[in-house]
Design a protein around this motif. Structure first.
Motif, PDB file in Angstrom:
ATOM      1  N   UNK A 291       0.803  -1.212   0.000  1.00  0.00           N
ATOM      2  CA  UNK A 291       0.000   0.000   0.000  1.00  0.00           C
ATOM      3  C   UNK A 291       0.832   1.257   0.000  1.00  0.00           C
ATOM      4  N   UNK A 292       2.081   1.170  -0.498  1.00  0.00           N
ATOM      5  CA  UNK A 292       2.978   2.318  -0.517  1.00  0.00           C
ATOM      6  C   UNK A 292       3.636   2.442  -1.889  1.00  0.00           C
ATOM      7  N   UNK A 293       3.869   3.696  -2.293  1.00  0.00           N
ATOM      8  CA  UNK A 293       4.552   3.929  -3.546  1.00  0.00           C
ATOM      9  C   UNK A 293       5.076   5.342  -3.596  1.00  0.00           C
ATOM     10  N   UNK A 294       5.909   5.630  -4.592  1.00  0.00           N
ATOM     11  CA  UNK A 294       6.428   6.983  -4.764  1.00  0.00           C
ATOM     12  C   UNK A 294       6.678   7.222  -6.239  1.00  0.00           C
ATOM     13  N   UNK A 295       6.796   8.496  -6.584  1.00  0.00           N
ATOM     14  CA  UNK A 295       7.176   8.852  -7.951  1.00  0.00           C
ATOM     15  C   UNK A 295       7.803  10.231  -7.956  1.00  0.00           C
ATOM     16  N   UNK A 296       8.667  10.443  -8.946  1.00  0.00           N
ATOM     17  CA  UNK A 296       9.206  11.774  -9.200  1.00  0.00           C
ATOM     18  C   UNK A 296       8.189  12.499 -10.078  1.00  0.00           C
ATOM     19  N   UNK A 297       7.730  13.665  -9.612  1.00  0.00           N
ATOM     20  CA  UNK A 297       6.564  14.309 -10.220  1.00  0.00           C
ATOM     21  C   UNK A 297       6.832  15.766 -10.545  1.00  0.00           C
ATOM     22  N   UNK A 298       6.325  16.203 -11.673  1.00  0.00           N
ATOM     23  CA  UNK A 298       6.314  17.628 -12.020  1.00  0.00           C
ATOM     24  C   UNK A 298       4.873  18.100 -12.119  1.00  0.00           C
ATOM     25  N   UNK A 299       4.658  19.349 -11.706  1.00  0.00           N
ATOM     26  CA  UNK A 299       3.320  19.946 -11.731  1.00  0.00           C
ATOM     27  C   UNK A 299       3.361  21.213 -12.566  1.00  0.00           C
ATOM     28  N   UNK A 300       2.310  21.390 -13.336  1.00  0.00           N
ATOM     29  CA  UNK A 300       2.196  22.592 -14.161  1.00  0.00           C
ATOM     30  C   UNK A 300       0.926  23.351 -13.793  1.00  0.00           C
ATOM     31  N   UNK A 301       1.108  24.666 -13.580  1.00  0.00           N
ATOM     32  CA  UNK A 301      -0.031  25.559 -13.379  1.00  0.00           C
ATOM     33  C   UNK A 301       0.399  26.959 -13.801  1.00  0.00           C
ATOM     34  N   UNK A 302      -0.313  27.543 -14.734  1.00  0.00           N
ATOM     35  CA  UNK A 302       0.079  28.837 -15.295  1.00  0.00           C
ATOM     36  C   UNK A 302      -0.409  29.967 -14.393  1.00  0.00           C
ATOM     37  N   UNK A 303       0.343  30.208 -13.301  1.00  0.00           N
ATOM     38  CA  UNK A 303       0.022  31.295 -12.367  1.00  0.00           C
ATOM     39  C   UNK A 303       0.856  32.527 -12.711  1.00  0.00           C
ATOM     40  N   UNK A 304       0.286  33.674 -12.503  1.00  0.00           N
ATOM     41  CA  UNK A 304       0.999  34.922 -12.799  1.00  0.00           C
ATOM     42  C   UNK A 304       2.078  35.201 -11.759  1.00  0.00           C
ATOM     43  N   UNK A 305       1.866  34.753 -10.529  1.00  0.00           N
ATOM     44  CA  UNK A 305       2.761  35.113  -9.433  1.00  0.00           C
ATOM     45  C   UNK A 305       3.635  33.963  -8.954  1.00  0.00           C
ATOM     46  N   UNK A 306       3.808  32.927  -9.784  1.00  0.00           N
ATOM     47  CA  UNK A 306       4.683  31.815  -9.420  1.00  0.00           C
ATOM     48  C   UNK A 306       5.135  31.105 -10.677  1.00  0.00           C
ATOM     49  N   UNK A 307       6.273  30.470 -10.580  1.00  0.00           N
ATOM     50  CA  UNK A 307       6.778  29.707 -11.717  1.00  0.00           C
ATOM     51  C   UNK A 307       5.794  28.611 -12.094  1.00  0.00           C
ATOM     52  N   UNK A 308       5.612  28.391 -13.382  1.00  0.00           N
ATOM     53  CA  UNK A 308       4.572  27.454 -13.833  1.00  0.00           C
ATOM     54  C   UNK A 308       4.865  26.010 -13.454  1.00  0.00           C
ATOM     55  N   UNK A 309       6.134  25.610 -13.537  1.00  0.00           N
ATOM     56  CA  UNK A 309       6.495  24.204 -13.349  1.00  0.00           C
ATOM     57  C   UNK A 309       7.287  24.020 -12.065  1.00  0.00           C
ATOM     58  N   UNK A 310       6.900  23.009 -11.318  1.00  0.00           N
ATOM     59  CA  UNK A 310       7.652  22.608 -10.132  1.00  0.00           C
ATOM     60  C   UNK A 310       7.862  21.108 -10.142  1.00  0.00           C
ATOM     61  N   UNK A 311       8.928  20.642  -9.533  1.00  0.00           N
ATOM     62  CA  UNK A 311       9.244  19.218  -9.518  1.00  0.00           C
ATOM     63  C   UNK A 311       9.503  18.755  -8.095  1.00  0.00           C
ATOM     64  N   UNK A 312       9.013  17.555  -7.801  1.00  0.00           N
ATOM     65  CA  UNK A 312       9.193  17.022  -6.447  1.00  0.00           C
ATOM     66  C   UNK A 312       8.841  15.553  -6.383  1.00  0.00           C
ATOM     67  N   UNK A 313       8.239  15.173  -5.270  1.00  0.00           N
ATOM     68  CA  UNK A 313       7.968  13.756  -4.994  1.00  0.00           C
ATOM     69  C   UNK A 313       6.503  13.573  -4.633  1.00  0.00           C
ATOM     70  N   UNK A 314       5.936  12.476  -5.139  1.00  0.00           N
ATOM     71  CA  UNK A 314       4.596  12.054  -4.739  1.00  0.00           C
ATOM     72  C   UNK A 314       4.701  10.757  -3.945  1.00  0.00           C
ATOM     73  N   UNK A 315       3.958  10.672  -2.861  1.00  0.00           N
ATOM     74  CA  UNK A 315       3.835   9.437  -2.090  1.00  0.00           C
ATOM     75  C   UNK A 315       2.426   8.889  -2.288  1.00  0.00           C
ATOM     76  N   UNK A 316       2.346   7.589  -2.544  1.00  0.00           N
ATOM     77  CA  UNK A 316       1.060   6.946  -2.806  1.00  0.00           C
ATOM     78  C   UNK A 316       0.686   6.016  -1.655  1.00  0.00           C
ATOM     79  N   UNK A 317      -0.583   6.021  -1.294  1.00  0.00           N
ATOM     80  CA  UNK A 317      -1.076   5.180  -0.201  1.00  0.00           C
ATOM     81  C   UNK A 317      -2.279   4.369  -0.697  1.00  0.00           C
ATOM     82  N   UNK A 318      -2.258   3.088  -0.412  1.00  0.00           N
ATOM     83  CA  UNK A 318      -3.346   2.181  -0.795  1.00  0.00           C
ATOM     84  C   UNK A 318      -3.661   2.242  -2.284  1.00  0.00           C
ATOM     85  N   UNK A 319      -2.676   2.617  -3.081  1.00  0.00           N
ATOM     86  CA  UNK A 319      -2.796   2.649  -4.549  1.00  0.00           C
ATOM     87  C   UNK A 319      -3.888   3.578  -5.059  1.00  0.00           C
ATOM     88  N   UNK A 320      -4.423   4.421  -4.184  1.00  0.00           N
ATOM     89  CA  UNK A 320      -5.531   5.305  -4.578  1.00  0.00           C
ATOM     90  C   UNK A 320      -5.290   6.752  -4.184  1.00  0.00           C
TER      91      UNK A 320
END
Length: 359
Positions: A291-320
């Motif tokens: 019931x555990x997992x992880x991934x290297x993840x990037x997020x995109x959101x076109x905000x005026x007051x922040x950089x659009x792309x960020x990269x980090x880590x996702x943790x997964x629980x119970x596969x859902x």
């Protein structure tokens, strides 16, 4: 952040390749075992070759997890039954061996019950019974006996008269009715060898564990896109190698997995902090049994007051359920959560179908 990503990737490479060993003991070979079931001489050589191929196909389809799989199993068995019927009537034509066509037709229909009861998946038994003298002096003459297991309701026997004996001798490579029955059985019996082997003796418990393991995988694993299933199968290539029944992969590769997340950037002004963002999970691993997992993840959101792309880590629980953190410059780091809607509302048995092609 970069240090932790390196540590997680090292863990991914060190742990996962050996994880498939847990399921290896439960695998069941579907290869035709010519030592345990030697192929005897027969005038129906093409039918015998088809029987050997059918043997493997029936075994590999024996888990019957999905309706599609049951349908494929019925197609395999009905195709062979049609060819086998021709072989039976070639050896024992109904105009000379009255009743053979009727019981052969009954047998071919009975085989289609494979989806409900595997006891019906068996050969049409054709045996020669030598005559003998009973204790009271009555004489039992030679017979050819046709038996249809498991119920035996339509079994019948033909007395081997001189006319019947002469008909048996017309069969290629046969000197008598005993030879004729042996040759027919040699052509048909191989079709059911691997299937029966997978569902009897010590293999029966293994087979039940494999069915249960796949059902658990369907219910508890993470949804994967087709390319992730391909990557997982290749990652666990030893697990999926060979003509054998196997359980589900012990871990799931996460690769280029798109999703939507609810992202919170604390350093932004109120009203701009929370938003739906697009995420891509580049690479990771899910230990679905734990019931555990992880991934290297990037997020995109076109905000005026922040950089659009960020990269980090996702943790997964119970596969859902997932939670993660990404880094952006100028302190616009964020946390995010995600619920895998594809897993909640998608066809869960697709998880099994994606892997069926590999065994």
């Amino acid at each position: 952040m970069r240090h932790w990503i390196q540590v997680l990737l090292f863990t991914l490479g060190f742990i996962s390749p050996s994880a498939y060993a847990d399921n290896q003991d439960n695998s069941i070979s579907c290869e035709y075992d010519i030592i345990s079931a030697p192929l005897n001489e027969t005038h129906l050589k093409d039918l015998q070759k088809q029987a050997v191929m059918t043997s493997k196909s029936l075994c590999l389809g024996s888990l019957r997890i999905t309706e599609d799989e049951v349908g494929e199993l019925k197609l395999v068995i009905s195709t062979f039954a049609s060819l086998a019927k021709e072989g039976v009537l070639e050896t024992f034509p109904d105009n000379k061996f009255n009743g053979v066509e009727a019981i052969t037709e009954q047998w071919s229909k009975q085989l289609l019950n494979v989806g409900e009861d595997t006891d019906y998946v068996s050969k049409l038994a054709v045996n020669f019974n030598a005559g003998y003298v009973k204790s009271n002096g009555d004489i039992i003459k030679d017979q050819i006996r046709f038996e249809l297991p498991p119920n035996h309701q339509n079994d019948f026997a033909l007395e081997v008269t001189s006319a019947i004996h002469n008909e048996c001798k017309k069969v290629d490579m046969a000197d008598n009715c005993l030879d004729a029955t042996k040759q027919l059985n040699a052509a048909i019996e191989p079709a059911f060898f691997s299937f029966k082997k997978a569902l009897t003796g010590q293999n029966l418990a293994k087979h039940n564990r494999l069915v249960s393991a796949w059902q658990t995988y369907i219910d508890e694993s993470r949804y994967q896109f087709p390319w992730e299933a391909i990557a997982t199968a290749r990652w666990h290539h030893e697990h999926f190698s060979g003509e054998k029944l196997v359980g589900p992969p012990p871990t799931q590769v996460i690769l280029l997995h798109p999703t939507l997340v609810i992202e919170h950037v604390h350093n932004l002004e109120k009203g701009n902090r929370d938003d739906v963002s697009v995420a891509i999970e580049w690479v990771g691993m899910n230990w679905w049994k734990k019931g555990l997992g992880f991934s290297i993840t990037s997020i995109y959101n076109d905000r005026a007051d922040a950089k659009s792309v960020g990269t980090g880590i996702t943790l997964h629980f119970d596969s859902t359920y997932s939670i993660g953190m990404v880094h952006r410059s100028h302190g616009a780091n964020s946390i995010f959560v995600n619920v895998d809607l594809l897993d909640l509302f998608g066809d869960k048995k697709e998880k099994y179908k994606k892997y069926k092609k590999y065994f």
